[in-house]
Design an enzyme around this catalytic site. Structure first.
Site, PDB file in Angstrom:
ATOM      1  CE1 TYR A 131      -3.023   0.129   4.871  1.00  0.00           C
ATOM      2  CE2 TYR A 131      -3.849  -1.980   5.669  1.00  0.00           C
ATOM      3  CZ  TYR A 131      -3.522  -1.134   4.625  1.00  0.00           C
ATOM      4  OH  TYR A 131      -3.677  -1.561   3.336  1.00  0.00           O
ATOM      5  CB  SER A 163      -0.885  -0.007   1.268  1.00  0.00           C
ATOM      6  OG  SER A 163      -1.437   1.271   1.482  1.00  0.00           O
ATOM      7  CE  LYS A 218      -1.499  -3.994   3.373  1.00  0.00           C
ATOM      8  NZ  LYS A 218      -1.844  -5.244   2.661  1.00  0.00           N
TER       9      LYS A 218
HETATM   10  C1  WQD Z   1      -9.525   9.458   0.837  1.00  0.00           C
HETATM   11  C2  WQD Z   1      -9.530  10.890   1.265  1.00  0.00           C
HETATM   12  C3  WQD Z   1      -9.765  11.286   3.622  1.00  0.00           C
HETATM   13  C4  WQD Z   1     -13.796   9.766   4.032  1.00  0.00           C
HETATM   14  C5  WQD Z   1      -6.469   4.334   1.423  1.00  0.00           C
HETATM   15  C6  WQD Z   1      -7.197   3.050   1.218  1.00  0.00           C
HETATM   16  C7  WQD Z   1      -7.170   2.262   2.486  1.00  0.00           C
HETATM   17  C8  WQD Z   1      -5.748   2.069   2.951  1.00  0.00           C
HETATM   18  C9  WQD Z   1      -5.097   3.430   3.112  1.00  0.00           C
HETATM   19  C10 WQD Z   1      -5.127   0.373   1.185  1.00  0.00           C
HETATM   20  C11 WQD Z   1      -8.735  11.097   2.540  1.00  0.00           C
HETATM   21  C12 WQD Z   1     -10.955  11.833   2.845  1.00  0.00           C
HETATM   22  C13 WQD Z   1     -12.585  10.139   3.465  1.00  0.00           C
HETATM   23  C14 WQD Z   1     -14.647  10.762   4.588  1.00  0.00           C
HETATM   24  C15 WQD Z   1     -13.049  12.416   3.983  1.00  0.00           C
HETATM   25  N1  WQD Z   1      -4.911   1.285   2.119  1.00  0.00           N
HETATM   26  N2  WQD Z   1     -12.228  11.434   3.445  1.00  0.00           N
HETATM   27  N3  WQD Z   1     -14.240  12.059   4.539  1.00  0.00           N
HETATM   28  O1  WQD Z   1      -7.369   7.402   3.367  1.00  0.00           O
HETATM   29  O2  WQD Z   1      -6.306   7.231   1.107  1.00  0.00           O
HETATM   30  O3  WQD Z   1      -7.047   5.147   2.395  1.00  0.00           O
HETATM   31  O4  WQD Z   1      -5.166   4.068   1.841  1.00  0.00           O
HETATM   32  O5  WQD Z   1      -4.332  -0.486   0.990  1.00  0.00           O
HETATM   33  O6  WQD Z   1      -7.786   1.043   2.242  1.00  0.00           O
HETATM   34  O7  WQD Z   1      -8.516   3.364   0.909  1.00  0.00           O
HETATM   35  O8  WQD Z   1      -8.673   6.599   1.325  1.00  0.00           O
HETATM   36  O9  WQD Z   1     -11.070   6.860   0.781  1.00  0.00           O
HETATM   37  O10 WQD Z   1     -10.389   6.595   3.230  1.00  0.00           O
HETATM   38  O11 WQD Z   1      -9.895   8.711   1.995  1.00  0.00           O
HETATM   39  O12 WQD Z   1     -12.698  13.604   3.967  1.00  0.00           O
HETATM   40  O13 WQD Z   1     -15.754  10.488   5.130  1.00  0.00           O
HETATM   41  O14 WQD Z   1     -10.863  11.273   1.558  1.00  0.00           O
HETATM   42  O15 WQD Z   1      -9.344  12.201   4.602  1.00  0.00           O
HETATM   43  O16 WQD Z   1      -8.004  12.270   2.413  1.00  0.00           O
HETATM   44  P1  WQD Z   1      -7.282   6.701   2.081  1.00  0.00           P
HETATM   45  P2  WQD Z   1     -10.086   7.140   1.867  1.00  0.00           P
END
Ligand code: WQD
Length: 394
Positions: A191, A167, A195
Site C-alpha cells: 500500500y 499517505s 503511494k
Molecule cells: C492506528 C493504530 C494500530 C486497530 C493509517 C490509515 C490507513 C492507511 C495507513 C491512509 C495502529 C492500532 C488499530 C485495532 C489496534 N493510510 N490498532 N487495534 O494503521 O495508522 O493506518 O495509515 O492513507 O488508511 O488509517 O491507522 O486506525 O488502522 O491504526 O491496536 O483493532 O491503532 O496498530 O497502531 P493506521 P489504524
C-alpha cells in the site's frame, strides 16, 4: 474554461468516501468550485454526497446568485478508474479544459457494474496496509495503474493540475520523529509503495512538462472525526479496520466482539503502543483547498523547485502523536463507553510512530490543524449516534 456561471470545475475521485465527502463539502463551502465527483460504492454510499449537497444548499445566502446555486450541486458519476473509457466519458462531457483540476483521493476498485444512482458516482481506494500485503497486485492495479491512466486522460483533456492523496505510510519506519517531508521515502507495505510510486509518476510528469503540470501530494496522517452536523462521517463496510471507527462501532454496539485487540504494546513508545498523528477530517479537507490555491499561476510554492518542475509534497498532520491507549481513553471520555481491550501481537505493516512535522505545510500553504482530539472524538461520536447503522439506514 469555467462553468456557465463562472465556477471552476474540480473533479474529486473518491468523492463519496469518508475523506472525499468532507473535501467535497469544503470545496462547496467556498462557492468557487463546481464539484464533479467520481467514485464507486466499494466502501461508501451515495447518501453521503446527497447530504453534502444539502449542507451546501443550507449554507447558501438568502438571495443566492446563479453561481452560488450551481456550486451547491454536485455532478456525480459512478465509474471505475480501471476502465479508462468510463473516465474519458466524464472528461468528454466537459470538453478540453472543462475540468480545471483533479483532487485524486481514491483509485478505482475492482470493476463494478456501471449503475448511475441518482447520477452519483462513488469510488473507494484500497487503503489497508495489512491487506495490501495479501493482495499486492490488486493494490498496484488500483492505486498505481489507475493513477497513470487518470493522468493520461487528464493530459489529453488539458487538465494539468492535480492534488494527490498520498499517505504517511510513504515514510515506512521513519528515522526521525516528527517526520519532515525531506525524510527518505521507504514504504514497508505494498500500500505504501503504491503511494510512493504514484508520487514518483506525478513528479516525473511535472519534470517532463514543467510548463504544463502543477501538482501537490498531500501526505495524510490519521484523519479522524466528522462534520459537526453528524450528517456525514466514516462508514466502513463491515468491521472497521481503523482504530477510531472501530471504537465508535464498539460503543454503539455494531460489533459483536466488543473487546479491542491492541496490536502490540512492545513498541519503543511511552506506553508501548503505536503512536499516530490524528487530525480532524475537516482540517484535512481544508488542506486540499489550500493545495488547490497553491496550483494557481501566481502561487510561490514552486519557486525553488528543482528543474522548475512544479511538484511538491506536504505532510498534513497536527504534529502531535497519540498512542492507541490514549485514543481509547479519549473515546471513553467522548462516549462514556467502558472499552475492554487485550494486548495481542503486532499487526503486519504497523510502525511504532507516525507523527508529522507539519511546519512546511503551515509555512508554505498556510495549513492549520487546530481541532483537538477531544473535538475529533466528540464529532465522531455525534456522527455515530445520529447514524447507528451508518448511511445504510437510508
Ligand atoms: C492506528 C493504530 C494500530 C486497530 C493509517 C490509515 C490507513 C492507511 C495507513 C491512509 C495502529 C492500532 C488499530 C485495532 C489496534 N493510510 N490498532 N487495534 O494503521 O495508522 O493506518 O495509515 O492513507 O488508511 O488509517 O491507522 O486506525 O488502522 O491504526 O491496536 O483493532 O491503532 O496498530 O497502531 P493506521 P489504524
Amino acid at each position: 474554461m469555467s462553468t456557465p456561471t463562472g465556477l471552476r470545475r474540480v473533479l474529486v475521485t473518491g468523492g463519496a468516501g469518508y475523506i472525499g465527502s468532507h473535501v467535497v463539502y469544503a470545496l462547496q463551502q467556498t462557492r468557487r468550485y463546481k464539484v464533479v465527483s467520481v467514485d464507486n460504492h466499494h466502501n461508501s454510499f451515495p447518501a453521503s454526497l446527497i447530504r453534502v449537497a444539502q449542507l451546501a444548499r443550507d449554507a447558501l445566502p438568502e438571495n443566492p446568485s446563479e453561481a452560488d446555486k450551481e456550486s451547491a450541486e454536485i455532478d456525480a458519476f459512478q465509474c471505475d478508474l480501471t476502465c479508462p473509457e468510463q473516465i474519458k466519458d466524464i472528461f468528454e462531457r466537459y470538453g478540453k479544459g472543462g475540468i480545471w483540476g483533479v483532487v485524486h483521493i481514491a483509485v478505482s476498485m475492482v470493476p463494478f457494474m456501471r449503475v448511475e444512482l441518482y447520477r452519483i458516482t462513488i469510488f473507494q481506494a484500497y487503503k489497508a496496509v495489512g491487506e495490501s500485503v495479501e493482495i499486492p497486485l490488486t493494490y498496484y492495479t488500483n492505486n498505481v495503474a489507475a493513477t497513470v491512466s487518470l493522468l493520461q486522460i487528464m493530459s489529453d483533456f488539458d487538465c494539468t493540475r492535480i492534488v494527490y492523496s498520498s499517505s504517511a505510510t510513504v515514510y515506512g519506519t521513519p528515522p526521525v520523529i516528527p517526520i519532515p517531508e525531506t525524510t527518505r521515502l521507504k514504504a514497508d507495505s505494498p500500500y505504501g509503495k503504491t503511494k510512493v510510486m504514484s508520487e514518483m509518476v506525478i513528479d516525473d510528469l511535472c519534470h517532463a512538462e514543467p510548463d504544463r503540470w502543477r501538482a501537490i501530494s498531500l501526505r495524510y496522517f490519521n484523519p479522524a472525526g466528522a462534520h459537526p452536523s453528524g450528517l456525514i462521517g466514516e462508514d466502513p463496510r463491515g468491521r472497521p479496520g481503523n482504530l477510531l471507527p472501530l471504537l465508535a462501532h464498539m460503543a454503539i454496539g455494531r460489533v459483536d466482539d466488543a473487546t479491542l485487540k491492541v496490536f502490540g504494546n512492545d513498541y519503543p513508545t511511552p506506553d508501548g503502543t503505536c503512536v499516530r498523528d490524528y487530525l480532524h477530517v475537516l482540517d484535512l479537507a481544508s488542506g486540499h483547498l489550500l493545495a488547490l490555491d497553491a496550483l494557481e499561476p501566481e502561487s510561490s510554492v514552486f519557486d525553488n523547485c528543482p528543474d522548475d518542475a512544479r511538484y511538491k509534497a506536504y505532510n498534513l498532520g497536527k504534529g502531535k502523536g497519540m498512542s492507541v491507549l490514549q485514543i481509547v481513553e479519549a473515546m471513553h471520555k467522548a462516549t462514556g463507553f467502558d472499552f475492554k481491550y487485550e494486548i495481542i501481537g503486532r499487526r503486519r505493516g504497523d510502525v511504532p510512530d507516525l507523527t508529522a512535522d507539519p511546519a512546511l505545510a503551515e509555512m508554505e500553504l498556510g495549513f492549520k490543524a487546530p481541532q483537538t482530539l477531544e473535538v475529533m472524538c466528540r464529532d465522531l461520536w455525534n456522527w455515530q449516534t445520529k447514524n447507528p447503522q451508518g448511511y445504510t439506514q437510508q
